[in-house]
Enzyme design. Structure first.
Site, PDB file in Angstrom:
ATOM      1  N   ARG A  16      29.588  88.972 113.568  1.00 50.83           N
ATOM      2  CA  ARG A  16      29.403  90.406 113.854  1.00 50.83           C
ATOM      3  C   ARG A  16      29.615  90.734 115.326  1.00 50.83           C
ATOM      4  O   ARG A  16      28.962  91.627 115.866  1.00 50.83           O
ATOM      5  CB  ARG A  16      27.999  90.872 113.464  1.00 50.83           C
ATOM      6  CG  ARG A  16      27.703  90.893 112.000  1.00 50.83           C
ATOM      7  CD  ARG A  16      28.189  92.204 111.371  1.00 50.83           C
ATOM      8  NE  ARG A  16      27.885  92.212 109.953  1.00 50.83           N
ATOM      9  CZ  ARG A  16      26.850  92.852 109.418  1.00 50.83           C
ATOM     10  NH1 ARG A  16      26.033  93.541 110.177  1.00 50.83           N
ATOM     11  NH2 ARG A  16      26.642  92.796 108.120  1.00 50.83           N
TER      12      ARG A  16
ATOM     13  N   ARG B 195      33.366 104.083 116.664  1.00 53.15           N
ATOM     14  CA  ARG B 195      32.825 104.405 115.343  1.00 53.15           C
ATOM     15  C   ARG B 195      32.581 105.909 115.238  1.00 53.15           C
ATOM     16  O   ARG B 195      32.866 106.511 114.208  1.00 53.15           O
ATOM     17  CB  ARG B 195      31.532 103.635 115.139  1.00 53.15           C
ATOM     18  CG  ARG B 195      30.946 103.737 113.745  1.00 53.15           C
ATOM     19  CD  ARG B 195      29.647 102.946 113.747  1.00 53.15           C
ATOM     20  NE  ARG B 195      28.938 102.987 112.499  1.00 53.15           N
ATOM     21  CZ  ARG B 195      28.276 104.038 112.039  1.00 53.15           C
ATOM     22  NH1 ARG B 195      28.273 105.163 112.734  1.00 53.15           N
ATOM     23  NH2 ARG B 195      27.636 103.955 110.896  1.00 53.15           N
TER      24      ARG B 195
ATOM     25  N   TYR C  19      25.255  92.301  95.355  1.00 55.04           N
ATOM     26  CA  TYR C  19      25.332  93.723  95.724  1.00 55.04           C
ATOM     27  C   TYR C  19      25.870  94.560  94.572  1.00 55.04           C
ATOM     28  O   TYR C  19      25.413  95.677  94.332  1.00 55.04           O
ATOM     29  CB  TYR C  19      26.201  93.909  96.968  1.00 55.04           C
ATOM     30  CG  TYR C  19      25.530  93.436  98.241  1.00 55.04           C
ATOM     31  CD1 TYR C  19      24.646  94.265  98.936  1.00 55.04           C
ATOM     32  CD2 TYR C  19      25.766  92.165  98.748  1.00 55.04           C
ATOM     33  CE1 TYR C  19      24.028  93.833 100.098  1.00 55.04           C
ATOM     34  CE2 TYR C  19      25.148  91.720  99.911  1.00 55.04           C
ATOM     35  CZ  TYR C  19      24.275  92.559 100.583  1.00 55.04           C
ATOM     36  OH  TYR C  19      23.653  92.134 101.720  1.00 55.04           O
TER      37      TYR C  19
HETATM   38  O1  CP3 Z   1      31.751  89.770 112.218  1.00 55.19           O
HETATM   39  C1  CP3 Z   1      32.424  90.783 112.475  1.00 55.19           C
HETATM   40  O2  CP3 Z   1      32.387  91.367 113.583  1.00 55.19           O
HETATM   41  C2  CP3 Z   1      33.414  91.286 111.423  1.00 55.19           C
HETATM   42  C3  CP3 Z   1      32.991  92.361 110.597  1.00 55.19           C
HETATM   43  C4  CP3 Z   1      31.926  92.186 109.534  1.00 55.19           C
HETATM   44  C5  CP3 Z   1      31.060  93.251 109.169  1.00 55.19           C
HETATM   45  N1  CP3 Z   1      30.335  92.878 108.078  1.00 55.19           N
HETATM   46  C6  CP3 Z   1      31.009  94.571 109.845  1.00 55.19           C
HETATM   47  C7  CP3 Z   1      29.821  95.423 109.664  1.00 55.19           C
HETATM   48  C8  CP3 Z   1      31.635  91.114 108.684  1.00 55.19           C
HETATM   49  C9  CP3 Z   1      32.201  89.699 108.686  1.00 55.19           C
HETATM   50  C10 CP3 Z   1      30.650  91.563 107.765  1.00 55.19           C
HETATM   51  C11 CP3 Z   1      30.125  90.734 106.669  1.00 55.19           C
HETATM   52  C12 CP3 Z   1      29.051  91.247 105.824  1.00 55.19           C
HETATM   53  N2  CP3 Z   1      28.853  92.541 105.410  1.00 55.19           N
HETATM   54  C13 CP3 Z   1      28.085  90.429 105.197  1.00 55.19           C
HETATM   55  C14 CP3 Z   1      28.014  88.919 105.280  1.00 55.19           C
HETATM   56  C15 CP3 Z   1      27.430  88.433 106.563  1.00 55.19           C
HETATM   57  C16 CP3 Z   1      25.992  88.816 106.791  1.00 55.19           C
HETATM   58  O3  CP3 Z   1      25.736  89.563 107.739  1.00 55.19           O
HETATM   59  O4  CP3 Z   1      25.106  88.341 106.037  1.00 55.19           O
HETATM   60  C17 CP3 Z   1      27.247  91.270 104.443  1.00 55.19           C
HETATM   61  C18 CP3 Z   1      26.051  90.856 103.619  1.00 55.19           C
HETATM   62  C19 CP3 Z   1      27.743  92.599 104.568  1.00 55.19           C
HETATM   63  C20 CP3 Z   1      27.234  93.836 103.927  1.00 55.19           C
HETATM   64  C21 CP3 Z   1      26.750  94.801 104.925  1.00 55.19           C
HETATM   65  N3  CP3 Z   1      27.548  95.525 105.769  1.00 55.19           N
HETATM   66  C22 CP3 Z   1      25.409  95.151 105.190  1.00 55.19           C
HETATM   67  C23 CP3 Z   1      24.203  94.561 104.487  1.00 55.19           C
HETATM   68  C24 CP3 Z   1      25.432  96.108 106.198  1.00 55.19           C
HETATM   69  C25 CP3 Z   1      24.255  96.888 106.720  1.00 55.19           C
HETATM   70  C26 CP3 Z   1      23.411  96.101 107.619  1.00 55.19           C
HETATM   71  C27 CP3 Z   1      23.738  96.439 109.044  1.00 55.19           C
HETATM   72  O5  CP3 Z   1      23.869  95.493 109.844  1.00 55.19           O
HETATM   73  O6  CP3 Z   1      23.805  97.642 109.325  1.00 55.19           O
HETATM   74  C28 CP3 Z   1      26.787  96.307 106.595  1.00 55.19           C
HETATM   75  C29 CP3 Z   1      27.270  97.203 107.658  1.00 55.19           C
HETATM   76  C30 CP3 Z   1      28.171  96.619 108.692  1.00 55.19           C
HETATM   77  N4  CP3 Z   1      29.171  95.701 108.474  1.00 55.19           N
HETATM   78  C31 CP3 Z   1      28.166  96.954 110.083  1.00 55.19           C
HETATM   79  C32 CP3 Z   1      29.202  96.216 110.685  1.00 55.19           C
HETATM   80  C33 CP3 Z   1      29.626  96.262 112.137  1.00 55.19           C
HETATM   81  C34 CP3 Z   1      27.265  97.993 110.730  1.00 55.19           C
HETATM   82  C35 CP3 Z   1      27.799  99.329 110.334  1.00 55.19           C
HETATM   83  C36 CP3 Z   1      27.711 100.395 111.379  1.00 55.19           C
HETATM   84  O7  CP3 Z   1      28.526 100.425 112.333  1.00 55.19           O
HETATM   85  O8  CP3 Z   1      26.826 101.233 111.199  1.00 55.19           O
END
Ligand code: CP3
Length: 352
Positions: A30, A43, A156
């Site tokens: 991330r 964003r 999910y």
């Molecule tokens: O690593 C990176 O920078 C690449 C991008 C990436 C994102 N999500 C961007 C993101 C990757 C590799 C993921 C994987 C992901 N997404 C997983 C597996 C890894 C982990 O963290 O366990 C999972 C379970 C998800 C599903 C997901 N996406 C959730 C549960 C959430 C909400 C939680 C949170 O952190 O807000 C997201 C949102 C998300 N995915 C964000 C980002 C940058 C935040 C969104 C925002 O900008 O508001």
């Protein structure tokens, strides 16, 4: 245009190939995200998180932001593991402060509504972003493509949201395992096809995120975590025999042992609970490992963080360790702590 090195000469890929390096390559899960002010600005420009994922220009921009600022050894495509269920036809939105919400699949009959043949039409902008990122990266920086592992994506799809016990998916596993097998087979097929297109567009490594691997008893762990990941890797390697694959079976505990051999993964990404001495003796002795600083320590900073980093470096001295966190970076992480971490790593000699 840049003049990229062949993949095999990039430090991150050298480490995945088992080569000794003077210092561990580093990237952070991330690494593009809300802790960076420039990410928050892009964003806002995109409108929403999903609009950002499907905008190739802006997705390229946020992927490159942490590379410009910190010079990480690898970039990871900016996307989300839940884009695939959305491309299969499931409704998805991200609720501010709540995370992802999907229209949960409640019955086996509803599986028939998923449309694997339609995914690429929706995911085309993601492949376009991969190509643009690849063209813009510094010569020595590797590009990671990714997908969720089928079990985690299924949790999910069946629950409709993240949660603590993945109850819906477990009820399918224990109540109607054949139906869950059907969903797994569909996810294996679409994930192979999705990753194949990412590789064609320029991804050099793929990582499979199995965030909820840690909630299953052994028998179901074999059936829903090991087997689907093994099938994905086998099928990708038929086409790309040298493809490096990193598996992240988060929370798998003792089941990390043997996971790389059973699935064919090149390397294992360790969550922050995996004990270092055990990881060194049981895992890293056979395969490269990536990890595993607790992301909360990176928020805390200070001597505790520095000592934890030193401990990790001491355990994996010598070769093919990739420095990373044990889960994704937290939004409240001060960017200066990432700079401190990198100064420490870049000053670190791996010579014993
Ligand atoms: O690593 C990176 O920078 C690449 C991008 C990436 C994102 N999500 C961007 C993101 C990757 C590799 C993921 C994987 C992901 N997404 C997983 C597996 C890894 C982990 O963290 O366990 C999972 C379970 C998800 C599903 C997901 N996406 C959730 C549960 C959430 C909400 C939680 C949170 O952190 O807000 C997201 C949102 C998300 N995915 C964000 C980002 C940058 C935040 C969104 C925002 O900008 O508001």
């Amino acid at each position: 245009m840049n003049s990229a090195l062949p993949a095999s000469q990039k430090p991150f890929i050298k480490a995945l190939n088992g080569e000794a390096l003077p210092r561990p390559p580093v990237w952070l899960m991330r690494q593009a995200g809300r802790y960076l002010p420039e990410y928050r600005a892009t964003r806002a420009q995109a409108g929403s998180f999903l609009d950002l994922c499907y905008n190739p220009d802006l997705a390229t921009e946020v992927t490159l932001q942490p590379i410009r600022r910190f010079g990480f050894d690898a970039a990871i495509l900016f996307a989300d593991i839940l884009l695939l269920p959305q491309a299969l036809g499931q409704e998805l939105r991200f609720q501010e402060g709540e995370g992802p919400l999907l229209a949960a699949i409640r019955s086996e009959a509803e599986l028939g509504k998923l449309r694997p043949e339609a995914i690429h039409a929706r995911l085309e902008p993601v492949y376009e972003a991969v190509a643009r990122i690849k063209a813009a990266l510094p010569a020595e920086t590797a590009l990671i493509g990714f997908a969720g592992a089928p079990w985690t994506v299924a949790t999910y799809m069946l629950e409709g949201r993240g949660g603590n016990d993945q109850a819906a998916a477990k009820m399918w596993a224990f109540g109607n395992p054949a139906a869950l097998d059907r969903l797994m087979a569909l996810l294996v097929d679409s994930t192979v096809s999705y990753l194949d297109r990412q590789i064609q567009a320029g991804a050099e490594v793929v990582q499979l995120f199995d965030t909820w691997a840690g909630v299953l008893p052994d028998e179901q762990f074999q059936r829903y975590c090991v087997l689907p990941v093994k099938m994905i890797i086998q099928r990708l390697r038929q086409k790309y025999p040298a493809l490096p694959v990193i598996a992240f079976p988060r929370g798998a505990g003792a089941q990390y042992d043997g996971f790389a051999a059973a699935t064919g993964a090149t390397a294992l990404s360790l969550d922050y609970t995996v004990p270092l001495a055990w990881a060194r003796d049981r895992l890293w002795s056979k395969h490269p490992v990536q990890g595993n600083l607790d992301p909360r320590l990176l928020v805390a900073g200070g001597p505790q963080m520095m000592q934890a980093v030193q401990r990790i470096l001491q355990h994996f001295q010598g070769r093919n360790h990739i420095f990373n966190l044990g889960h994704g970076i937290l939004p409240e992480t001060p960017p200066q702590h990432v700079e401190q971490l990198l100064r420490l790593l870049r000053g670190a000699s791996m010579a014993a």
